[in-house]
Write a protein that holds these residues in place. Structure first.
Motif, mmCIF file in Angstrom:
data_model
loop_
_atom_site.group_PDB
_atom_site.id
_atom_site.type_symbol
_atom_site.label_atom_id
_atom_site.label_comp_id
_atom_site.label_asym_id
_atom_site.label_seq_id
_atom_site.Cartn_x
_atom_site.Cartn_y
_atom_site.Cartn_z
ATOM 1 N N SER A 5 -19.780 -3.386 5.705
ATOM 2 C CA SER A 5 -18.798 -3.715 6.747
ATOM 3 C C SER A 5 -17.379 -3.498 6.211
ATOM 4 O O SER A 5 -16.423 -3.361 6.980
ATOM 5 C CB SER A 5 -18.971 -5.170 7.192
ATOM 6 O OG SER A 5 -18.661 -6.077 6.134
ATOM 7 N N ILE A 6 -17.266 -3.465 4.885
ATOM 8 C CA ILE A 6 -15.969 -3.244 4.234
ATOM 9 C C ILE A 6 -15.892 -1.840 3.638
ATOM 10 O O ILE A 6 -14.895 -1.140 3.794
ATOM 11 C CB ILE A 6 -15.731 -4.292 3.126
ATOM 12 C CG1 ILE A 6 -15.721 -5.700 3.709
ATOM 13 C CG2 ILE A 6 -14.431 -4.013 2.375
ATOM 14 C CD1 ILE A 6 -15.667 -6.799 2.677
ATOM 15 N N VAL A 7 -16.978 -1.440 2.969
ATOM 16 C CA VAL A 7 -17.000 -0.156 2.267
ATOM 17 C C VAL A 7 -17.142 0.997 3.259
ATOM 18 O O VAL A 7 -18.051 1.022 4.084
ATOM 19 C CB VAL A 7 -18.165 -0.115 1.241
ATOM 20 C CG1 VAL A 7 -18.294 1.268 0.619
ATOM 21 C CG2 VAL A 7 -17.938 -1.162 0.160
ATOM 22 N N THR A 74 -10.446 6.904 3.865
ATOM 23 C CA THR A 74 -10.746 5.756 3.010
ATOM 24 C C THR A 74 -9.509 5.252 2.285
ATOM 25 O O THR A 74 -8.529 5.969 2.094
ATOM 26 C CB THR A 74 -11.820 6.113 1.964
ATOM 27 O OG1 THR A 74 -11.256 7.003 0.994
ATOM 28 C CG2 THR A 74 -13.025 6.762 2.604
ATOM 29 N N LYS A 75 -9.599 3.994 1.858
ATOM 30 C CA LYS A 75 -8.484 3.357 1.154
ATOM 31 C C LYS A 75 -8.194 4.070 -0.158
ATOM 32 O O LYS A 75 -7.033 4.263 -0.528
ATOM 33 C CB LYS A 75 -8.816 1.888 0.905
ATOM 34 C CG LYS A 75 -7.717 1.098 0.204
ATOM 35 C CD LYS A 75 -8.113 -0.366 0.105
ATOM 36 C CE LYS A 75 -7.019 -1.211 -0.547
ATOM 37 N NZ LYS A 75 -6.851 -0.891 -1.963
ATOM 38 N N ALA A 76 -9.236 4.478 -0.880
ATOM 39 C CA ALA A 76 -9.042 5.136 -2.176
ATOM 40 C C ALA A 76 -8.238 6.418 -2.019
ATOM 41 O O ALA A 76 -7.320 6.688 -2.801
ATOM 42 C CB ALA A 76 -10.397 5.434 -2.814
ATOM 43 N N GLU A 79 -4.603 5.609 -1.316
ATOM 44 C CA GLU A 79 -3.889 5.192 -2.521
ATOM 45 C C GLU A 79 -3.543 6.384 -3.402
ATOM 46 O O GLU A 79 -2.426 6.485 -3.928
ATOM 47 C CB GLU A 79 -4.736 4.191 -3.312
ATOM 48 C CG GLU A 79 -4.855 2.833 -2.650
ATOM 49 C CD GLU A 79 -5.792 1.905 -3.402
ATOM 50 O OE1 GLU A 79 -6.397 2.364 -4.409
ATOM 51 O OE2 GLU A 79 -5.923 0.739 -3.000
ATOM 52 N N ILE A 80 -4.488 7.282 -3.565
ATOM 53 C CA ILE A 80 -4.252 8.460 -4.398
ATOM 54 C C ILE A 80 -3.132 9.308 -3.808
ATOM 55 O O ILE A 80 -2.242 9.785 -4.519
ATOM 56 C CB ILE A 80 -5.543 9.294 -4.544
ATOM 57 C CG1 ILE A 80 -6.523 8.554 -5.449
ATOM 58 C CG2 ILE A 80 -5.256 10.677 -5.117
ATOM 59 C CD1 ILE A 80 -7.884 9.186 -5.525
ATOM 60 N N ASN A 81 -3.154 9.485 -2.486
ATOM 61 C CA ASN A 81 -2.124 10.294 -1.829
ATOM 62 C C ASN A 81 -0.732 9.696 -2.009
ATOM 63 O O ASN A 81 0.222 10.408 -2.323
ATOM 64 C CB ASN A 81 -2.434 10.442 -0.335
ATOM 65 C CG ASN A 81 -3.571 11.406 -0.078
ATOM 66 O OD1 ASN A 81 -3.832 12.297 -0.880
ATOM 67 N ND2 ASN A 81 -4.274 11.231 1.029
ATOM 68 N N VAL A 82 -0.597 8.375 -1.823
ATOM 69 C CA VAL A 82 0.720 7.761 -1.933
ATOM 70 C C VAL A 82 1.194 7.752 -3.376
ATOM 71 O O VAL A 82 2.398 7.911 -3.659
ATOM 72 C CB VAL A 82 0.737 6.338 -1.315
ATOM 73 C CG1 VAL A 82 0.029 5.329 -2.198
ATOM 74 C CG2 VAL A 82 2.172 5.886 -1.043
ATOM 75 N N LEU A 83 0.257 7.594 -4.336
ATOM 76 C CA LEU A 83 0.644 7.650 -5.747
ATOM 77 C C LEU A 83 1.095 9.060 -6.122
ATOM 78 O O LEU A 83 2.086 9.232 -6.847
ATOM 79 C CB LEU A 83 -0.517 7.209 -6.634
ATOM 80 C CG LEU A 83 -0.214 7.160 -8.143
ATOM 81 C CD1 LEU A 83 0.917 6.171 -8.446
ATOM 82 C CD2 LEU A 83 -1.460 6.783 -8.938
ATOM 83 N N TYR A 149 0.854 -0.911 -0.307
ATOM 84 C CA TYR A 149 -0.447 -0.467 -0.818
ATOM 85 C C TYR A 149 -0.781 -1.285 -2.058
ATOM 86 O O TYR A 149 -0.043 -1.242 -3.049
ATOM 87 C CB TYR A 149 -0.411 1.018 -1.181
ATOM 88 C CG TYR A 149 -0.041 1.921 -0.029
ATOM 89 C CD1 TYR A 149 -1.020 2.490 0.772
ATOM 90 C CD2 TYR A 149 1.306 2.183 0.273
ATOM 91 C CE1 TYR A 149 -0.682 3.311 1.846
ATOM 92 C CE2 TYR A 149 1.649 2.994 1.333
ATOM 93 C CZ TYR A 149 0.657 3.565 2.120
ATOM 94 O OH TYR A 149 0.987 4.374 3.179
ATOM 95 N N VAL A 150 -1.881 -2.049 -1.992
ATOM 96 C CA VAL A 150 -2.322 -2.849 -3.134
ATOM 97 C C VAL A 150 -3.432 -2.080 -3.846
ATOM 98 O O VAL A 150 -4.508 -1.863 -3.300
ATOM 99 C CB VAL A 150 -2.820 -4.245 -2.702
ATOM 100 C CG1 VAL A 150 -3.277 -5.035 -3.922
ATOM 101 C CG2 VAL A 150 -1.716 -5.003 -1.955
ATOM 102 N N PHE A 151 -3.159 -1.674 -5.078
ATOM 103 C CA PHE A 151 -4.079 -0.838 -5.850
ATOM 104 C C PHE A 151 -5.021 -1.701 -6.687
ATOM 105 O O PHE A 151 -4.580 -2.663 -7.326
ATOM 106 C CB PHE A 151 -3.297 0.083 -6.800
ATOM 107 C CG PHE A 151 -2.622 1.244 -6.122
ATOM 108 C CD1 PHE A 151 -2.995 2.537 -6.413
ATOM 109 C CD2 PHE A 151 -1.597 1.034 -5.209
ATOM 110 C CE1 PHE A 151 -2.377 3.611 -5.802
ATOM 111 C CE2 PHE A 151 -0.958 2.101 -4.589
ATOM 112 C CZ PHE A 151 -1.359 3.401 -4.887
#
Length: 207
Positions: A5-7, A74-76, A79-83, A149-151
């Protein structure tokens, strides 16, 4: 146990055909055991090749355009894109890429933050003072319209952010370099102190 439900996605990577053999085994076992959770979510598994089974291979897998296309929501991936955007900004437009608590706080005071990047080790720190400091920063950033964004420090992108102090920001517009401004303020304060000292010395002589 995976909470689907989260993943949104489970990335399976390996050299050779290990990933394929494991995924085939997983599917067979889920059918044999009538594991509805795995059966209903098998579409969330993404297979990709990598050079090793070590943690560093995650970055290798996530850099593949075909994988990034599949993980776009996805969140991952986010995060990679914003970093990556932040690192590009550091190279090409340093006045719009700040990191370190004092620099980021300065940018927030100027309503300049477009995207705030922070590691969960700071945002959810076991040290109450540290946690409050970063939670307040995040809340104020959201109030001013910034994206947060919380990594996860368990992810390679979180490790990279930790190497940059654990907090960084992409700015909407450039603002004066903090260190340069502080140096200027220090020089000004030093000059004022020197003038005051001279006046005090004159008063002593005259008296």
């Amino acid at each position: 146990k995976i909470d689907f439900s989260i993943v949104k996605c489970v990335l399976l990577g390996s050299p050779g055909f290990f990933k394929d053999d494991f995924f085939e085994f997983l599917n067979a076992e889920s059918v044999r055991r009538d594991d509805r959770i795995i059966i209903e979510n098998k579409g969330k598994f993404v297979l990709c090749g990598c050079s090793s089974g070590h943690k560093n291979a995650v970055e290798e897998m996530m850099s593949q355009p075909s994988i990034m296309n599949q993980l776009a929501e996805t969140k991952a991936a986010e995060e990679i894109n914003v970093l990556q955007d932040f690192l590009k900004m550091m190279r090409n437009d340093q006045d719009r890429a700040f990191y370190g608590f004092n620099h980021v706080k300065k940018a927030l005071r100027n309503d300049a933050i477009d995207s705030l990047l922070v590691t969960d080790s700071l945002f959810r720190s076991s040290d109450l003072v540290t946690r409050k400091k970063y939670v307040l920063l995040v809340e104020n950033c959201k109030k001013k319209g910034g994206k947060v964004y919380v990594f996860s420090r368990m992810h390679i992108s979180g490790e990279q952010l930790e190497n940059l102090s654990g907090i960084a920001a992409i700015l909407r517009f450039p603002i004066p370099d903090v260190e340069s401004e502080e140096e200027s303020e220090d020089k000004s304060a030093s000059a004022e102190a020197s003038v005051i000292s001279e006046k005090v010395a004159e008063l002593k002589i005259n008296s």
